[in-house]
Design a protein around this motif. Structure first.
Motif, PDB file in Angstrom:
ATOM      1  N   MET A 158      -3.275  -8.713 -11.957  1.00 34.30           N
ATOM      2  CA  MET A 158      -3.144 -10.169 -12.017  1.00 34.30           C
ATOM      3  C   MET A 158      -1.748 -10.610 -11.578  1.00 34.30           C
ATOM      4  N   GLU A 159      -0.752  -9.832 -11.962  1.00 34.12           N
ATOM      5  CA  GLU A 159       0.622 -10.149 -11.535  1.00 34.12           C
ATOM      6  C   GLU A 159       0.727 -10.114 -10.015  1.00 34.12           C
ATOM      7  N   ASP A 160       0.102  -9.081  -9.424  1.00 31.79           N
ATOM      8  CA  ASP A 160       0.151  -8.955  -7.969  1.00 31.79           C
ATOM      9  C   ASP A 160      -0.508 -10.169  -7.310  1.00 31.79           C
ATOM     10  N   TRP A 161      -1.614 -10.592  -7.886  1.00 35.76           N
ATOM     11  CA  TRP A 161      -2.365 -11.702  -7.306  1.00 35.76           C
ATOM     12  C   TRP A 161      -1.625 -13.030  -7.472  1.00 35.76           C
ATOM     13  N   LEU A 162      -1.133 -13.254  -8.697  1.00 33.95           N
ATOM     14  CA  LEU A 162      -0.520 -14.541  -8.999  1.00 33.95           C
ATOM     15  C   LEU A 162       0.932 -14.622  -8.563  1.00 33.95           C
ATOM     16  N   GLY A 163       1.526 -13.450  -8.350  1.00 36.06           N
ATOM     17  CA  GLY A 163       2.929 -13.438  -7.948  1.00 36.06           C
ATOM     18  C   GLY A 163       3.877 -13.844  -9.059  1.00 36.06           C
ATOM     19  N   VAL A 164       3.462 -13.659 -10.316  1.00 36.51           N
ATOM     20  CA  VAL A 164       4.344 -13.975 -11.453  1.00 36.51           C
ATOM     21  C   VAL A 164       4.359 -12.790 -12.419  1.00 36.51           C
ATOM     22  N   ASP A 165       5.430 -12.688 -13.193  1.00 35.16           N
ATOM     23  CA  ASP A 165       5.483 -11.656 -14.241  1.00 35.16           C
ATOM     24  C   ASP A 165       4.693 -12.135 -15.449  1.00 35.16           C
ATOM     25  N   LEU A 166       3.863 -11.264 -15.965  1.00 33.40           N
ATOM     26  CA  LEU A 166       3.063 -11.607 -17.147  1.00 33.40           C
ATOM     27  C   LEU A 166       3.356 -10.598 -18.249  1.00 33.40           C
ATOM     28  N   PRO A 167       3.138 -10.988 -19.508  1.00 32.97           N
ATOM     29  CA  PRO A 167       3.288  -9.991 -20.582  1.00 32.97           C
ATOM     30  C   PRO A 167       2.217  -8.913 -20.405  1.00 32.97           C
ATOM     31  N   SER A 168       2.638  -7.636 -20.456  1.00 27.91           N
ATOM     32  CA  SER A 168       1.665  -6.570 -20.180  1.00 27.91           C
ATOM     33  C   SER A 168       0.568  -6.521 -21.240  1.00 27.91           C
ATOM     34  N   THR A 169       0.832  -7.098 -22.400  1.00 27.39           N
ATOM     35  CA  THR A 169      -0.178  -7.094 -23.464  1.00 27.39           C
ATOM     36  C   THR A 169      -1.014  -8.382 -23.468  1.00 27.39           C
TER      37      THR A 169
ATOM     38  N   LEU B 279       4.627  -0.591 -21.499  1.00 29.70           N
ATOM     39  CA  LEU B 279       3.366   0.148 -21.616  1.00 29.70           C
ATOM     40  C   LEU B 279       2.912   0.683 -20.261  1.00 29.70           C
ATOM     41  N   PHE B 280       3.422   0.092 -19.200  1.00 29.39           N
ATOM     42  CA  PHE B 280       2.880   0.345 -17.869  1.00 29.39           C
ATOM     43  C   PHE B 280       4.023   0.133 -16.871  1.00 29.39           C
ATOM     44  N   SER B 281       4.256   1.105 -15.997  1.00 34.47           N
ATOM     45  CA  SER B 281       5.424   1.021 -15.097  1.00 34.47           C
ATOM     46  C   SER B 281       5.214   0.026 -13.959  1.00 34.47           C
ATOM     47  N   ARG B 282       4.066  -0.580 -13.911  1.00 38.46           N
ATOM     48  CA  ARG B 282       3.698  -1.516 -12.830  1.00 38.46           C
ATOM     49  C   ARG B 282       3.741  -0.832 -11.469  1.00 38.46           C
ATOM     50  N   GLY B 283       3.497   0.472 -11.492  1.00 32.59           N
ATOM     51  CA  GLY B 283       3.391   1.195 -10.227  1.00 32.59           C
ATOM     52  C   GLY B 283       4.677   1.877  -9.780  1.00 32.59           C
ATOM     53  N   ALA B 284       5.755   1.726 -10.551  1.00 36.55           N
ATOM     54  CA  ALA B 284       7.029   2.302 -10.113  1.00 36.55           C
ATOM     55  C   ALA B 284       7.196   3.742 -10.585  1.00 36.55           C
TER      56      ALA B 284
ATOM     57  N   ILE C 101      -1.361 -20.372  -7.328  1.00 36.26           N
ATOM     58  CA  ILE C 101      -2.266 -19.250  -7.130  1.00 36.26           C
ATOM     59  C   ILE C 101      -2.445 -18.988  -5.644  1.00 36.26           C
ATOM     60  N   ALA C 102      -2.135 -17.809  -5.234  1.00 31.04           N
ATOM     61  CA  ALA C 102      -2.262 -17.466  -3.819  1.00 31.04           C
ATOM     62  C   ALA C 102      -3.720 -17.574  -3.395  1.00 31.04           C
ATOM     63  N   SER C 103      -3.932 -18.062  -2.172  1.00 39.66           N
ATOM     64  CA  SER C 103      -5.315 -18.223  -1.722  1.00 39.66           C
ATOM     65  C   SER C 103      -5.918 -16.909  -1.276  1.00 39.66           C
ATOM     66  N   GLU C 104      -5.054 -15.993  -0.848  1.00 36.90           N
ATOM     67  CA  GLU C 104      -5.563 -14.706  -0.376  1.00 36.90           C
ATOM     68  C   GLU C 104      -5.978 -13.830  -1.552  1.00 36.90           C
ATOM     69  N   PRO C 105      -7.058 -13.091  -1.386  1.00 39.83           N
ATOM     70  CA  PRO C 105      -7.391 -12.127  -2.435  1.00 39.83           C
ATOM     71  C   PRO C 105      -6.344 -11.015  -2.461  1.00 39.83           C
ATOM     72  N   GLU C 106      -6.439 -10.193  -3.471  1.00 30.96           N
ATOM     73  CA  GLU C 106      -5.479  -9.104  -3.641  1.00 30.96           C
ATOM     74  C   GLU C 106      -5.398  -8.242  -2.384  1.00 30.96           C
TER      75      GLU C 106
ATOM     76  N   PHE D  60       2.080   0.129  -5.267  1.00 32.73           N
ATOM     77  CA  PHE D  60       3.515  -0.193  -5.315  1.00 32.73           C
ATOM     78  C   PHE D  60       4.244   0.528  -4.177  1.00 32.73           C
ATOM     79  N   ARG D  61       3.875   1.770  -3.960  1.00 35.76           N
ATOM     80  CA  ARG D  61       4.546   2.574  -2.932  1.00 35.76           C
ATOM     81  C   ARG D  61       4.307   1.995  -1.544  1.00 35.76           C
ATOM     82  N   ALA D  62       3.092   1.508  -1.325  1.00 35.57           N
ATOM     83  CA  ALA D  62       2.758   0.944  -0.020  1.00 35.57           C
ATOM     84  C   ALA D  62       3.541  -0.339   0.260  1.00 35.57           C
ATOM     85  N   ARG D  63       4.002  -0.979  -0.809  1.00 40.30           N
ATOM     86  CA  ARG D  63       4.679  -2.268  -0.658  1.00 40.30           C
ATOM     87  C   ARG D  63       6.206  -2.177  -0.593  1.00 40.30           C
ATOM     88  N   ARG D  64       6.744  -0.979  -0.696  1.00 38.39           N
ATOM     89  CA  ARG D  64       8.208  -0.877  -0.715  1.00 38.39           C
ATOM     90  C   ARG D  64       8.795  -1.476   0.566  1.00 38.39           C
ATOM     91  N   ASP D  65       9.965  -2.083   0.420  1.00 43.18           N
ATOM     92  CA  ASP D  65      10.647  -2.597   1.606  1.00 43.18           C
ATOM     93  C   ASP D  65      12.100  -2.121   1.563  1.00 43.18           C
TER      94      ASP D  65
END
Lengths: 136, 609
Positions: free
Chosen positions: A74-85, B436-441, A111-116, B400-405
């Protein structure tokens, strides 16, 4: 409409603004819910209609760490940091989407229009180390 | 940089381990504390090592489990790993019983100032010990399924239920209990309590009988039962419902540290076997002079060096990238413990029938090491649990690895420099940064291209061209294997939950092996000028990378195995000088009785010329 609006009492304007906000919130919540449903349907090989937004995610065989990694998606999609829990504290799709919109102010525009982006085969460019991506 | 008078290691984070070694003395001498003779006797009696633990408390080693900002002496996980190895090479029963103190990191991570102060005082003033009450008889690693409940009552909670099997459940003053506070709250159903037994009504809790075990037989492996046991609210760590989160983060710390137990055990397995091969004559020469046993021991030495790179890297990484430890910790706990378990099995062949005897050669320490060591990969999160945790994160690692710049690569390069340069200080450990999760790093594998760039910049003449060429080629091969795995994951179906395919577990194992290989390359690149001639030469690295790649993909067309004679010589040198078999070969207690090693070394050196 403009005339009516301009002649409206201030309280009416507020009501309409509230309605507009509620509407955009509802759209945002719906958008997020649909995205999560589709994501889970794809990953769990289920049909999207079989995933109910008001059911706890654990109902679909997800464990605690799965829930955390979905937040990563979801973070990747929304481009924001979210609480992991997030999905621990809001354990249904509906609750999580509502929280994101109402408490974290995630708006449709954010919200980005492109899918993940799917995982790409390893990139050839990683800065100045690009030449080394593919062996000799 | 060398301290005067004594031959202490230039890296001061190893001084504590050297001092502990010196004061414990030669374990082959029956008069030493934790001597092999003594610990074997205790094992035969299945007796708790009370006197040995008291000695360690008197030495004030427990202060090194308490961070300096909580009133103790702990500053570095690298130092911690080194002194745990010192204990563990003598006796895992004692080392594991003492090191339940590392559960205090739960409080250092999540406690209030008052709770931290209380626990530090308990440890320092009362020589307090603790245990971890998570496991339950019916639920294996499924913590959320636990049946122990904490029901809210005025002023606190009532605990009910049973925890089993728990190391030090009986002989401890504090127990960290995971209990259900809201059965309906899913991942938020558990809360964590730091329970001081002295403050409980003794009628409301009881200990379960000692469990007889295959190894660490003197351990207090038992359980604890609560029956409407009142605990005050102040014993809860963090908010209600954060129990699972704290438990998982706490495991990130302790799982990586568990590898140090295996490293200590591995040292003794190799040292006692090498001693045997040097003292035993067969067919007119020493056993060490026969090619097969020598190769077996050299490969065991390589395994130790590889695990050193992974685990010392992780020990320092805690201070630099704690947010990545959902990955690093799982890798190290799986890879180091399983690799060294196999290593001990491998060298047992050289010891022959004696490996199986509970007396004879070095008081029969080998069979004890083998039995004791076998639990390390199981407890505190089994291999399967760690691999499963990696599987769930694996897709994100690839993404994450694929996205490194260029920018993120610069950041990885900077962090790797701090993590792997042993003569550089590390930042203070910040447990609040655990995630809880490294977010891919995973800097170690995601910095492979950086390592290749650095390798390319190296130039002979200070390196043998053949060795450098192999290191480069093999590092490329590691990268190619990682690329292939990432590409495969981009197209493969992904599973959630607990029905992961056996193939996914194999991929996760390979990921661990590749991570270890990358750690070796980083370790070499960043310490070539400080860890001595043998380390700098890099032959060990080429041989290690080759060994790891053969495990990852036996079908690879790899360069031929380099001559390993310099490794045999280094092994003999470290043995002869009583130094840890390690990339940081710090000084061990001087051995007082040696069985003909000099003769064998001389003979071998003559042969090598």
């Amino acid at each position: 409409m403009q005339l009516q609006n301009s002649s409206s009492k201030p309280s009416d304007v507020l009501v309409q603004a509230d309605l507009a906000q509620e509407n955009s919130e509802a759209i945002a919540i719906e958008t997020i819910q649909t995205w999560i449903v589709n994501q889970l349907a794809k990953q769990l090989s289920l049909s999207a209609p079989s995933i109910k937004v008001e059911e706890p995610l654990t109902r679909y065989g997800l464990d605690s760490i799965d829930s955390v990694t979905i937040v990563g998606d979801m973070e990747d999609w929304l481009g924001v940091d979210l609480p992991s829990t997030l999905l621990w504290d809001y354990p249904t799709i509906q609750k999580a989407a509502t929280y994101l919109v109402q408490e974290m102010n995630i708006a449709p525009g954010a919200i980005a229009s492109e899918p993940e982006t799917p995982v790409q085969p390893t990139k050839e460019t990683v800065g100045k180390w690009s030449l080394w991506g593919r062996g000799k | 940089m060398h301290p005067p008078e004594r031959s202490m290691h230039p890296l001061k984070q190893y001084w504590l381990a050297e001092e502990l070694e010196r004061d414990l003395g030669d374990p082959c001498n029956p008069e030493s504390v934790m001597s092999f003779k003594q610990v074997i006797e205790l094992d035969e009696l299945e007796a708790f090592p009370e006197a040995e633990l008291t000695w360690l408390y008197n030495w004030k080693l427990h202060h090194y489990y308490i961070p300096t900002n909580c009133g103790g002496e702990f500053t570095s996980f690298e130092e911690f790993i080194a002194f745990v190895r010192v204990m563990s090479r003598r006796d895992l029963t004692t080392s594991i019983s003492f090191t339940t103190l590392f559960w205090s990191f739960l409080t250092w991570m999540a406690g209030t100032d008052e709770q931290k102060q209380e626990l530090a005082q308990f440890m320092k003033d009362m020589s307090g010990a603790m245990c971890l009450s998570y496991s339950e008889r019916a639920h294996g690693s499924d913590l959320l399924a636990g049946d122990v409940t904490a029901t809210k009552v005025p002023g606190g909670y009532l605990l009910n239920g049973e925890k089993w099997p728990i190391n030090r459940a009986t002989i401890s003053g504090v127990t960290f209990v995971l209990a259900k506070t809201d059965a309906e709250a899913g991942s938020r159903s558990l809360s964590l309590f730091m329970v001081k037994k002295a403050e409980l009504d003794p009628a409301t809790y009881s200990n379960l009988p000692k469990i007889k075990t295959h190894g660490i037989r003197g351990s207090d492996m038992s359980g604890i039962r609560f029956d409407d046991c009142f605990i005050p609210e102040k014993m809860r760590l963090g908010k209600e419902g954060v129990g699972l989160e704290l438990a998982l983060k706490g495991f990130q710390i302790t799982r990586a540290l568990c590898a140090a137990f295996s490293q200590g055990a591995a040292d003794t397995a190799l040292r006692t076997t090498l001693k045997f091969t040097l003292g035993r004559q067969l067919y007119g020469k020493t056993v060490f002079d026969i090619p097969h046993p020598r190769r077996t021991l050299v490969d065991a030495f390589l395994d130790i060096l590889i695990c050193d790179c992974a685990n010392i890297g992780a020990g320092r990484g805690f201070h630099v990238v704690p947010e990545q430890f959902s990955v690093w910790s799982a890798v190290v706990k799986y890879f180091v413990t399983v690799t060294l378990e196999k290593m001990v099995q491998d060298v047992s062949v050289v010891l022959g029938a004696r490996y199986y005897m509970r007396e004879e050669h070095d008081f029969g320490i080998f069979q004890k090491v083998m039995r004791d060591n076998a639990i390390i990969s199981v407890f505190d999160g089994s291999s399967i649990v760690n691999l499963h945790s990696l599987i769930l994160q694996r897709r994100h690692l690839a993404k994450f690895r694929a996205r490194r710049d260029a920018q993120s690569m610069e950041a990885i390069a900077t962090r790797l420099q701090t993590t792997f340069t042993l003569d550089q200080p590390v930042p203070q450990f910040a447990p609040e940064r655990l995630e809880l999760f490294s977010r891919g790093a995973d800097d170690v594998l995601q910095g492979l291209e950086i390592a290749l760039e650095q390798l390319q910049a190296l130039e002979p003449p200070d390196l043998e061209p053949e060795v450098l060429e192999q290191i480069e080629a093999l590092t490329h091969a590691v990268l190619a294997e990682l690329n292939a795995q990432d590409d495969f994951l981009g197209t493969a179906a992904f599973e959630h939950g607990h029905d992961q395919s056996p193939e996914s577990f194999e991929l996760a194992k390979k990921y661990c092996t590749l991570h270890a290989a990358a750690a070796c390359v980083h370790m070499w690149l960043h310490n070539r000028k400080t860890l001595g001639e043998f380390f700098a030469n890099g032959r060990w690295l080429a041989l290690s990378l080759r060994r790891l790649l053969v495990a990852v993909n036996p079908a690879l067309d790899l360069p031929p195995r380099l001559d390993d004679e310099p490794l045999a010589q280094e092994l003999l040198r470290l043995y002869g000088e009583d130094r840890m078999f390690s990339i940081v070969p710090f000084q061990l207690a001087k051995s007082e009785v040696q069985e003909n090693p000099i003769h064998a070394i001389t003979e071998l050196q003559l042969q090598a010329q």
